[in-house]
Write a protein that holds these residues in place. Sequence first.
Motif, PDB file in Angstrom:
ATOM      1  N   ARG A 352       0.864  -1.194   0.000  1.00 53.60           N
ATOM      2  CA  ARG A 352       0.000   0.000   0.000  1.00 53.60           C
ATOM      3  C   ARG A 352       0.890   1.231   0.000  1.00 53.60           C
ATOM      4  N   GLU A 353       0.283   2.400  -0.185  1.00 51.73           N
ATOM      5  CA  GLU A 353       1.051   3.634  -0.143  1.00 51.73           C
ATOM      6  C   GLU A 353       1.298   4.047   1.302  1.00 51.73           C
ATOM      7  N   ILE A 354       2.506   4.392   1.605  1.00 49.84           N
ATOM      8  CA  ILE A 354       2.846   4.847   2.938  1.00 49.84           C
ATOM      9  C   ILE A 354       2.303   6.255   3.153  1.00 49.84           C
ATOM     10  N   THR A 355       1.876   6.568   4.353  1.00 54.50           N
ATOM     11  CA  THR A 355       1.284   7.878   4.623  1.00 54.50           C
ATOM     12  C   THR A 355       2.358   8.905   4.977  1.00 54.50           C
ATOM     13  N   ASP A 356       1.997  10.181   4.856  1.00 57.36           N
ATOM     14  CA  ASP A 356       2.917  11.249   5.261  1.00 57.36           C
ATOM     15  C   ASP A 356       3.259  11.131   6.742  1.00 57.36           C
ATOM     16  N   GLU A 357       2.282  10.757   7.545  1.00 59.15           N
ATOM     17  CA  GLU A 357       2.518  10.623   8.979  1.00 59.15           C
ATOM     18  C   GLU A 357       3.528   9.516   9.268  1.00 59.15           C
ATOM     19  N   GLU A 358       3.442   8.410   8.533  1.00 63.65           N
ATOM     20  CA  GLU A 358       4.395   7.317   8.726  1.00 63.65           C
ATOM     21  C   GLU A 358       5.794   7.738   8.282  1.00 63.65           C
ATOM     22  N   ILE A 359       5.876   8.483   7.194  1.00 64.84           N
ATOM     23  CA  ILE A 359       7.173   8.993   6.752  1.00 64.84           C
ATOM     24  C   ILE A 359       7.770   9.915   7.805  1.00 64.84           C
ATOM     25  N   GLN A 360       6.967  10.779   8.364  1.00 62.72           N
ATOM     26  CA  GLN A 360       7.461  11.694   9.390  1.00 62.72           C
ATOM     27  C   GLN A 360       7.940  10.937  10.628  1.00 62.72           C
ATOM     28  N   GLU A 361       7.230   9.859  10.975  1.00 60.55           N
ATOM     29  CA  GLU A 361       7.633   9.073  12.134  1.00 60.55           C
ATOM     30  C   GLU A 361       8.950   8.341  11.871  1.00 60.55           C
ATOM     31  N   MET A 362       9.115   7.770  10.685  1.00 58.09           N
ATOM     32  CA  MET A 362      10.374   7.102  10.357  1.00 58.09           C
ATOM     33  C   MET A 362      11.517   8.114  10.328  1.00 58.09           C
ATOM     34  N   THR A 363      11.263   9.289   9.778  1.00 52.89           N
ATOM     35  CA  THR A 363      12.282  10.333   9.747  1.00 52.89           C
ATOM     36  C   THR A 363      12.678  10.747  11.156  1.00 52.89           C
ATOM     37  N   ARG A 364      11.692  10.886  12.023  1.00 54.30           N
ATOM     38  CA  ARG A 364      11.969  11.269  13.410  1.00 54.30           C
ATOM     39  C   ARG A 364      12.863  10.235  14.089  1.00 54.30           C
ATOM     40  N   LYS A 365      12.553   8.957  13.897  1.00 53.93           N
ATOM     41  CA  LYS A 365      13.343   7.901  14.531  1.00 53.93           C
ATOM     42  C   LYS A 365      14.742   7.804  13.928  1.00 53.93           C
ATOM     43  N   LEU A 380      23.236  12.760   5.414  1.00 56.14           N
ATOM     44  CA  LEU A 380      21.799  13.002   5.343  1.00 56.14           C
ATOM     45  C   LEU A 380      21.288  13.560   6.665  1.00 56.14           C
ATOM     46  N   HIS A 381      20.633  14.710   6.579  1.00 56.27           N
ATOM     47  CA  HIS A 381      19.934  15.289   7.708  1.00 56.27           C
ATOM     48  C   HIS A 381      18.464  14.883   7.620  1.00 56.27           C
ATOM     49  N   ALA A 382      17.690  15.283   8.605  1.00 61.17           N
ATOM     50  CA  ALA A 382      16.288  14.862   8.655  1.00 61.17           C
ATOM     51  C   ALA A 382      15.541  15.200   7.370  1.00 61.17           C
ATOM     52  N   ALA A 383      15.775  16.382   6.826  1.00 63.16           N
ATOM     53  CA  ALA A 383      15.080  16.780   5.595  1.00 63.16           C
ATOM     54  C   ALA A 383      15.454  15.868   4.428  1.00 63.16           C
ATOM     55  N   ASP A 384      16.711  15.441   4.376  1.00 61.60           N
ATOM     56  CA  ASP A 384      17.142  14.524   3.312  1.00 61.60           C
ATOM     57  C   ASP A 384      16.487  13.156   3.490  1.00 61.60           C
ATOM     58  N   MET A 385      16.443  12.682   4.721  1.00 57.84           N
ATOM     59  CA  MET A 385      15.807  11.389   4.989  1.00 57.84           C
ATOM     60  C   MET A 385      14.343  11.411   4.555  1.00 57.84           C
ATOM     61  N   GLU A 386      13.650  12.459   4.920  1.00 58.06           N
ATOM     62  CA  GLU A 386      12.249  12.581   4.548  1.00 58.06           C
ATOM     63  C   GLU A 386      12.088  12.605   3.033  1.00 58.06           C
ATOM     64  N   ALA A 387      12.969  13.313   2.345  1.00 54.84           N
ATOM     65  CA  ALA A 387      12.894  13.405   0.886  1.00 54.84           C
ATOM     66  C   ALA A 387      13.090  12.032   0.240  1.00 54.84           C
ATOM     67  N   ILE A 388      14.018  11.242   0.771  1.00 57.63           N
ATOM     68  CA  ILE A 388      14.279   9.914   0.206  1.00 57.63           C
ATOM     69  C   ILE A 388      13.091   8.989   0.472  1.00 57.63           C
ATOM     70  N   TYR A 389      12.538   9.021   1.673  1.00 59.49           N
ATOM     71  CA  TYR A 389      11.355   8.222   1.953  1.00 59.49           C
ATOM     72  C   TYR A 389      10.209   8.578   0.996  1.00 59.49           C
ATOM     73  N   LYS A 390      10.046   9.868   0.717  1.00 57.68           N
ATOM     74  CA  LYS A 390       8.980  10.293  -0.201  1.00 57.68           C
ATOM     75  C   LYS A 390       9.247   9.820  -1.617  1.00 57.68           C
ATOM     76  N   MET A 391      10.512   9.894  -2.051  1.00 58.24           N
ATOM     77  CA  MET A 391      10.873   9.389  -3.371  1.00 58.24           C
ATOM     78  C   MET A 391      10.602   7.888  -3.478  1.00 58.24           C
ATOM     79  N   ALA A 392      10.788   7.175  -2.358  1.00 57.82           N
ATOM     80  CA  ALA A 392      10.683   5.714  -2.374  1.00 57.82           C
ATOM     81  C   ALA A 392       9.278   5.203  -2.150  1.00 57.82           C
ATOM     82  N   ARG A 393       8.310   6.115  -1.957  1.00 57.09           N
ATOM     83  CA  ARG A 393       6.970   5.639  -1.599  1.00 57.09           C
ATOM     84  C   ARG A 393       6.310   4.864  -2.733  1.00 57.09           C
ATOM     85  N   GLY A 394       6.641   5.181  -3.996  1.00 60.70           N
ATOM     86  CA  GLY A 394       6.136   4.418  -5.138  1.00 60.70           C
ATOM     87  C   GLY A 394       4.831   4.937  -5.686  1.00 60.70           C
TER      88      GLY A 394
END
Length: 394
Positions: A352-365, A380-394
Motif C-alpha cells: 500500500r502507499e505509505i502515509t505522510d505521517e508514517e514517513i514523518q515518524e520514520m524520519t523522526r526515529k 543526510l539530515h532529517a530533511a534529506d531522509m524525509e525526501a528519500i522516503y517520499k521518493m521511495a513511496r512508489g
Amino acid sequence: MKDFKYYAPTEVVFGEHSEEQVALLTKKYGGTKVLVHYGGQSAVKSGLLDKICRLLEEGGVGVVTLGGVVPNPRLSKVREGIDLCHREGVDFLLAVGGGSVIDSAKAIAYGVCYEGDVWDFYLGKADAQQMLPVACVLTIPAAGSEMSEASVITNEDGDVKLGYSNDLSRPKFSIMNPRRTFTLPPYQTAAGVTDMMMHTMERYFTKDDDMDLTTDLAEAVLRRMKTAVFFVLKDPEDYRHRAQIMWGGSVAHNGLTGCGISDDWATHQLEHELSGMFDVTHGAGLAAIWPSWARYVLHENLSRFVRFAVNVMDVPNDFTDPEGTALRGIEAMECFYHAIGMPINIRELIGREITDEEIQEMTRKCSRDNTATCGCLKVLHAADMEAIYKMARG
C-alpha cells in the motif's frame, strides 16, 4: 586512500561435513556449557538442531537450548536468554541459524556480562568491555553476522531497531555447510543476496576512489552474487552456487570490501525504520530504499555510479552522457531486483502507499528527533531522509 585496520579473527569451517567439528571447536574456544540459540521450526524439522546438540553432548559439552528468534530479532528474547544463561551457568553462545539468530546471540552474550540493561549498548549509553564467546552454525547466508562485529536488535517498545558494533562480538568460529541452505524459500534466498550485495554497496559508494584493489574485490563480489542467485532460484540444490552465495555473504561483511575507504550505511539506517515499523524482510526493505537513495546522492560522486553501471550492471558507457549512464545503472539494478522478486519502492514492499505521517515518524526515529545524521557519501539530515522516503513511496 584511508589508513585502515583489517581484523577478521573468525575461524571459518566450510563444507559438507563441517558440522561434525562443532564440539571440538566449542571446546577449543573455552565452551563447557553452551546455550544453543535458534529460530523457528526449520532447524528442528531438518534435524540440524538435534544433530548439533547430540554432537556437543557426545563431545562432553553441556547444552541448554533457546528457540523462538524471529526476523528483526526482539529485545524481549534477548532478555529471556540473558536470564536463562545466568540460571544455567552458560559460558558459551552457539547460534544455529541466520543473521537474526546470530545477532540475538551476540546481544545475549553482551548482556550476561553487564550489570545494566543490554539495550544501553544499542542506545550508545555504554560500550561493552567483555562478553561471552559466540559462535555459529550458519543456515541462512545474508546478514554476514557470522564474521562481522555488528548486531541489530528491535525493541518492541516503540518499534525501534538499532545496531551496535564491537569487535568483541566477532564469532570465534563459523560453521558453513551450503547444503543447509537448499531448503531456503526463493523469496528468502533473493532477500539474502540483496542484503549481502548491499553490505558491499554501502562501502563501494564512497568518495574515496584511490583504493583500486578494494574496489575490484567489491565489484567481483557483486557480479558473482548477481549471477549465482539466478542459478539457485532455478535449482535450489545447486551446491556450487549455494556455496558461492554462502561465502559471498561472509566476504561482503567481514570488512574486506571496505579496506582503505569510507563506508556509508545510509540505506541500512533508512531501512531499519521500515522494518522496525512494518516488520518487513530486511533485504527486501533495502531493495525498496536503495534506488531512491542512489538517485538522491548521485552527483556526490557521479563517476562512481558510472563505474558501477558499467562494471557491475553491464551498462554500455556513454562517454558523452555520464549522468545518463549512471541513471541507466540504477535502472538496471531495479530490473535485477524485480527479476529476483524484490520490490523497488515502499508500495511494492508493504502492499500500500505509505502515509505522510508514517514517513514523518520514520524520519523522526532515523534522525533521533533531528539530532543525528546518517551516511558518508552524502551526509543526510532529517530533511534529506524525509525526501528519500517520499521518493521511495512508489
